[in-house]
Design a protein around this motif. Structure first.
Motif, PDB file in Angstrom:
ATOM      1  N   PHE A   1     -24.388  27.242  26.782  1.00  0.00           N
ATOM      2  CA  PHE A   1     -24.553  26.536  25.511  1.00  0.00           C
ATOM      3  C   PHE A   1     -24.918  27.528  24.418  1.00  0.00           C
ATOM      4  O   PHE A   1     -25.802  28.359  24.584  1.00  0.00           O
ATOM      5  CB  PHE A   1     -25.650  25.476  25.600  1.00  0.00           C
ATOM      6  CG  PHE A   1     -25.841  24.722  24.311  1.00  0.00           C
ATOM      7  CD1 PHE A   1     -24.999  23.658  24.000  1.00  0.00           C
ATOM      8  CD2 PHE A   1     -26.815  25.078  23.399  1.00  0.00           C
ATOM      9  CE1 PHE A   1     -25.147  22.965  22.813  1.00  0.00           C
ATOM     10  CE2 PHE A   1     -26.972  24.392  22.213  1.00  0.00           C
ATOM     11  CZ  PHE A   1     -26.131  23.328  21.916  1.00  0.00           C
ATOM     12  N   ARG A   2     -24.210  27.418  23.294  1.00  0.00           N
ATOM     13  CA  ARG A   2     -24.510  28.260  22.140  1.00  0.00           C
ATOM     14  C   ARG A   2     -24.784  27.370  20.944  1.00  0.00           C
ATOM     15  O   ARG A   2     -24.025  26.451  20.663  1.00  0.00           O
ATOM     16  CB  ARG A   2     -23.346  29.197  21.819  1.00  0.00           C
ATOM     17  CG  ARG A   2     -23.018  30.148  22.951  1.00  0.00           C
ATOM     18  CD  ARG A   2     -21.979  31.167  22.505  1.00  0.00           C
ATOM     19  NE  ARG A   2     -21.684  32.076  23.602  1.00  0.00           N
ATOM     20  CZ  ARG A   2     -20.649  31.956  24.399  1.00  0.00           C
ATOM     21  NH1 ARG A   2     -19.810  30.963  24.247  1.00  0.00           N
ATOM     22  NH2 ARG A   2     -20.445  32.823  25.366  1.00  0.00           N
ATOM     23  N   GLY A   3     -25.877  27.649  20.242  1.00  0.00           N
ATOM     24  CA  GLY A   3     -26.193  26.900  19.038  1.00  0.00           C
ATOM     25  C   GLY A   3     -25.160  27.144  17.959  1.00  0.00           C
ATOM     26  O   GLY A   3     -24.476  28.176  17.947  1.00  0.00           O
ATOM     27  N   ALA A   4     -25.040  26.204  17.032  1.00  0.00           N
ATOM     28  CA  ALA A   4     -24.034  26.314  15.975  1.00  0.00           C
ATOM     29  C   ALA A   4     -24.212  27.584  15.161  1.00  0.00           C
ATOM     30  O   ALA A   4     -23.241  28.215  14.744  1.00  0.00           O
ATOM     31  CB  ALA A   4     -24.098  25.084  15.072  1.00  0.00           C
TER      32      ALA A   4
ATOM     33  N   LYS B   1     -33.748  30.249  22.557  1.00  0.00           N
ATOM     34  CA  LYS B   1     -34.230  30.771  21.273  1.00  0.00           C
ATOM     35  C   LYS B   1     -33.332  30.363  20.117  1.00  0.00           C
ATOM     36  O   LYS B   1     -33.792  30.225  18.983  1.00  0.00           O
ATOM     37  CB  LYS B   1     -34.326  32.306  21.337  1.00  0.00           C
ATOM     38  CG  LYS B   1     -35.336  32.834  22.333  1.00  0.00           C
ATOM     39  CD  LYS B   1     -35.313  34.356  22.380  1.00  0.00           C
ATOM     40  CE  LYS B   1     -36.297  34.900  23.399  1.00  0.00           C
ATOM     41  NZ  LYS B   1     -36.252  36.387  23.477  1.00  0.00           N
ATOM     42  N   ASP B   2     -32.055  30.169  20.388  1.00  0.00           N
ATOM     43  CA  ASP B   2     -31.102  29.881  19.323  1.00  0.00           C
ATOM     44  C   ASP B   2     -30.743  28.399  19.216  1.00  0.00           C
ATOM     45  O   ASP B   2     -29.858  28.035  18.444  1.00  0.00           O
ATOM     46  CB  ASP B   2     -29.829  30.707  19.539  1.00  0.00           C
ATOM     47  CG  ASP B   2     -30.105  32.197  19.563  1.00  0.00           C
ATOM     48  OD1 ASP B   2     -30.772  32.682  18.638  1.00  0.00           O
ATOM     49  OD2 ASP B   2     -29.681  32.871  20.514  1.00  0.00           O
ATOM     50  N   VAL B   3     -31.407  27.552  19.991  1.00  0.00           N
ATOM     51  CA  VAL B   3     -31.179  26.103  19.900  1.00  0.00           C
ATOM     52  C   VAL B   3     -32.033  25.547  18.766  1.00  0.00           C
ATOM     53  O   VAL B   3     -33.255  25.688  18.769  1.00  0.00           O
ATOM     54  CB  VAL B   3     -31.532  25.400  21.217  1.00  0.00           C
ATOM     55  CG1 VAL B   3     -31.319  23.882  21.084  1.00  0.00           C
ATOM     56  CG2 VAL B   3     -30.684  25.944  22.357  1.00  0.00           C
ATOM     57  N   THR B   4     -31.390  24.939  17.783  1.00  0.00           N
ATOM     58  CA  THR B   4     -32.114  24.363  16.650  1.00  0.00           C
ATOM     59  C   THR B   4     -32.236  22.852  16.832  1.00  0.00           C
ATOM     60  O   THR B   4     -31.617  22.254  17.716  1.00  0.00           O
ATOM     61  CB  THR B   4     -31.370  24.653  15.337  1.00  0.00           C
ATOM     62  OG1 THR B   4     -30.126  23.924  15.335  1.00  0.00           O
ATOM     63  CG2 THR B   4     -31.076  26.142  15.187  1.00  0.00           C
ATOM     64  N   SER B   5     -33.026  22.225  15.966  1.00  0.00           N
ATOM     65  CA  SER B   5     -33.175  20.769  16.027  1.00  0.00           C
ATOM     66  C   SER B   5     -31.838  20.071  15.786  1.00  0.00           C
ATOM     67  O   SER B   5     -31.587  18.992  16.330  1.00  0.00           O
ATOM     68  CB  SER B   5     -34.211  20.301  15.000  1.00  0.00           C
ATOM     69  OG  SER B   5     -33.841  20.727  13.689  1.00  0.00           O
TER      70      SER B   5
ATOM     71  N   LEU C   1     -29.901  20.005  19.129  1.00  0.00           N
ATOM     72  CA  LEU C   1     -30.467  19.276  20.260  1.00  0.00           C
ATOM     73  C   LEU C   1     -29.648  18.046  20.655  1.00  0.00           C
ATOM     74  O   LEU C   1     -29.376  17.855  21.853  1.00  0.00           O
ATOM     75  CB  LEU C   1     -31.915  18.891  19.966  1.00  0.00           C
ATOM     76  CG  LEU C   1     -32.788  18.584  21.192  1.00  0.00           C
ATOM     77  CD1 LEU C   1     -32.881  19.801  22.095  1.00  0.00           C
ATOM     78  CD2 LEU C   1     -34.182  18.140  20.745  1.00  0.00           C
ATOM     79  N   PRO C   2     -29.214  17.194  19.719  1.00  0.00           N
ATOM     80  CA  PRO C   2     -28.413  16.031  20.129  1.00  0.00           C
ATOM     81  C   PRO C   2     -27.113  16.429  20.821  1.00  0.00           C
ATOM     82  O   PRO C   2     -26.696  15.786  21.794  1.00  0.00           O
ATOM     83  CB  PRO C   2     -28.145  15.310  18.806  1.00  0.00           C
ATOM     84  CG  PRO C   2     -29.267  15.717  17.918  1.00  0.00           C
ATOM     85  CD  PRO C   2     -29.541  17.137  18.276  1.00  0.00           C
ATOM     86  N   ARG C   3     -26.443  17.504  20.345  1.00  0.00           N
ATOM     87  CA  ARG C   3     -25.205  17.955  20.982  1.00  0.00           C
ATOM     88  C   ARG C   3     -25.484  18.504  22.374  1.00  0.00           C
ATOM     89  O   ARG C   3     -24.721  18.253  23.320  1.00  0.00           O
ATOM     90  CB  ARG C   3     -24.534  19.021  20.116  1.00  0.00           C
ATOM     91  CG  ARG C   3     -23.242  19.578  20.708  1.00  0.00           C
ATOM     92  CD  ARG C   3     -22.496  20.411  19.676  1.00  0.00           C
ATOM     93  NE  ARG C   3     -23.209  21.621  19.327  1.00  0.00           N
ATOM     94  CZ  ARG C   3     -23.018  22.804  19.927  1.00  0.00           C
ATOM     95  NH1 ARG C   3     -22.144  22.908  20.915  1.00  0.00           N
ATOM     96  NH2 ARG C   3     -23.679  23.864  19.538  1.00  0.00           N
ATOM     97  N   LEU C   4     -26.568  19.249  22.524  1.00  0.00           N
ATOM     98  CA  LEU C   4     -26.929  19.811  23.815  1.00  0.00           C
ATOM     99  C   LEU C   4     -27.217  18.710  24.835  1.00  0.00           C
ATOM    100  O   LEU C   4     -26.666  18.705  25.943  1.00  0.00           O
ATOM    101  CB  LEU C   4     -28.152  20.720  23.671  1.00  0.00           C
ATOM    102  CG  LEU C   4     -28.794  21.228  24.968  1.00  0.00           C
ATOM    103  CD1 LEU C   4     -27.851  22.174  25.688  1.00  0.00           C
ATOM    104  CD2 LEU C   4     -30.131  21.910  24.676  1.00  0.00           C
ATOM    105  N   LEU C   5     -28.061  17.745  24.442  1.00  0.00           N
ATOM    106  CA  LEU C   5     -28.544  16.742  25.386  1.00  0.00           C
ATOM    107  C   LEU C   5     -27.628  15.530  25.503  1.00  0.00           C
ATOM    108  O   LEU C   5     -27.952  14.568  26.199  1.00  0.00           O
ATOM    109  CB  LEU C   5     -29.952  16.298  24.986  1.00  0.00           C
ATOM    110  CG  LEU C   5     -31.013  17.404  25.049  1.00  0.00           C
ATOM    111  CD1 LEU C   5     -32.363  16.859  24.623  1.00  0.00           C
ATOM    112  CD2 LEU C   5     -31.091  18.001  26.452  1.00  0.00           C
ATOM    113  N   ALA C   6     -26.460  15.578  24.847  1.00  0.00           N
ATOM    114  CA  ALA C   6     -25.479  14.508  25.025  1.00  0.00           C
ATOM    115  C   ALA C   6     -24.664  14.722  26.293  1.00  0.00           C
ATOM    116  O   ALA C   6     -23.932  13.826  26.717  1.00  0.00           O
ATOM    117  CB  ALA C   6     -24.553  14.436  23.813  1.00  0.00           C
ATOM    118  N   ARG C   7     -24.780  15.902  26.913  1.00  0.00           N
ATOM    119  CA  ARG C   7     -24.061  16.222  28.142  1.00  0.00           C
ATOM    120  C   ARG C   7     -25.059  16.586  29.234  1.00  0.00           C
ATOM    121  O   ARG C   7     -26.238  16.835  28.955  1.00  0.00           O
ATOM    122  CB  ARG C   7     -23.126  17.410  27.922  1.00  0.00           C
ATOM    123  CG  ARG C   7     -21.884  17.094  27.133  1.00  0.00           C
ATOM    124  CD  ARG C   7     -20.932  18.270  27.182  1.00  0.00           C
ATOM    125  NE  ARG C   7     -19.712  18.013  26.439  1.00  0.00           N
ATOM    126  CZ  ARG C   7     -18.693  18.840  26.393  1.00  0.00           C
ATOM    127  NH1 ARG C   7     -18.753  19.984  27.031  1.00  0.00           N
ATOM    128  NH2 ARG C   7     -17.608  18.547  25.697  1.00  0.00           N
TER     129      ARG C   7
END
Length: 358
Positions: A82-85, A128-132, A135-141
């Motif tokens: 997973f990579r943050g935007a 470290k690179d996950v922003t608020s 979070l919804p995109r990350l935890l939707a899967r």
């Protein structure tokens, strides 16, 4: 595992070269990278610079191309980093390193963001690179994370509901009675693994344990935590550490992923207890076209059983350096084909593929 004995003929001669061993070539192929071999030279000013070695690059590329030829028109399918935007550009600029070898060796089906992704993997460094906003995109899967990554997320997002569903304790801070003088992670069937650092205690009814901890009633080492965004965290021990997973731990983690994404894995190693890389490939129709299989361990494996979901129609074959032969099919249906593979010697790769409609 790119560092292996130079006496290993398979790694450095048969399936690789002196400058790029078999593991590195497979790793780069899995990550859709072309192999490049550089030399360090000193210019007239005494400064060092890297220069492409065309001869060595060509030799290594020929070995790598043999892997790719079997899967033209397909792409990797499995778990993606997973990579943050905000970090997407850094990926294309080459900041992100290769997939940690432990993920490959522990038979996790891996992909990339350009492939077919059914779940993400996340370690503490990448939190470290996950922003608020991410979070919804990350935890939707479904997300596979170790306890260190979970704790890092909990510190960044303490108000997220999913972070309040479990408590994580360090093993060092626990006084756990055990005849072995240390706690063990216990899996269904009574199998145990002792290389773990944290104990997870569920605090919500919807948390599903996939193991227990000896001497600690109600605690576990591997579990699934549903998220408020529709996905789930599959939390395990030591995702990218130096420890190889035991067969029971690998099965528990794959079972947990299967429970949150039924049928999502395009390929799954059914033979337990062996650290064999098995990474699927899917075609443009989403059908599984085959898999890379590699034995990166010192000894030979027994015959292996591999399940491929949503298999492509065609003639299934196995290709090794010795040549090509028909695959031994154990079971076949429109939803799954189960293949028995021959034993793999140390560092021996194998390609399993289906010809397109032949």
């Amino acid at each position: 595992k790119s560092m292996c004995s130079y006496n290993d003929v398979n790694a450095y001669v048969t399936y690789g070269t002196d400058r790029a061993n078999a593991y590195r070539l497979l790793e780069d192929a899995l990550n859709l990278r072309d192999i490049r071999i550089y030399d360090t030279v000193e210019d007239a000013d005494g400064k060092e610079r890297r220069v492409l070695n065309a001869k060595e690059t060509t030799l290594a590329a020929q070995k790598q191309q043999a892997i790719r030829d079997a899967f033209k028109g397909t792409r990797p399918s499995g778990i993606s980093e997973f990579r943050g935007a905000d970090e997407a550009l850094n990926h294309w600029c080459g900041r992100w390193g290769p997939v940690p070898p432990r993920l490959v060796e522990n038979a996790l089906p891996l992909s990339c963001e350009d492939g077919d992704v059914f779940a993400y993997w996340l370690d503490a460094e990448r939190t470290k690179d996950v922003t608020s906003a991410d979070l919804p995109r990350l935890l939707a899967r479904p997300v596979l994370a170790d306890v260190a990554a979970f704790e890092a997320l909990a510190r960044k997002f303490p108000d997220a509901a999913i972070m309040k569903k479990v408590r994580v304790d360090s093993f060092k801070e626990l006084n756990v009675a055990s005849s072995e003088r240390q706690a063990s992670e216990v899996f269904p069937g009574g199998c145990k693994a002792s290389d773990f650092n944290h104990v997870i205690t569920p605090l919500a009814d919807d948390v599903r344990p996939f193991s227990e901890v000896s001497g600690r009633p109600g605690a576990c080492g591997t579990c699934v935590i549903p998220s408020e965004y529709g996905g789930a965290l599959v939390v395990c021990q030591n995702l990218t550490s130096e420890w190889l997973w035991t067969g029971p731990r690998r099965k528990a983690i794959l079972d947990a992923l299967e429970s949150v994404a039924p049928g999502g894995m395009s390929v799954r190693l059914l033979t337990g207890g062996y650290s064999v890389a098995a990474v699927g490939r899917t075609d443009s129709d989403g059908r599984t076209a085959g898999a890379y299989v590699l034995n990166p361990t010192p000894g030979e494996t027994p015959p292996l059983e591999l399940a491929l979901r949503r298999p492509r129609k065609g003639r299934w074959f196995v290709r090794t350096v010795e040549g090509e032969r028909p695959a031994q099919i154990l079971r076949m249906s429109p939803d799954e084909v189960v293949v028995r593979l021959p034993p793999l010697a140390a560092w021996q790769p194998l390609l399993l593929a289906a010809s397109n409609g032949r």
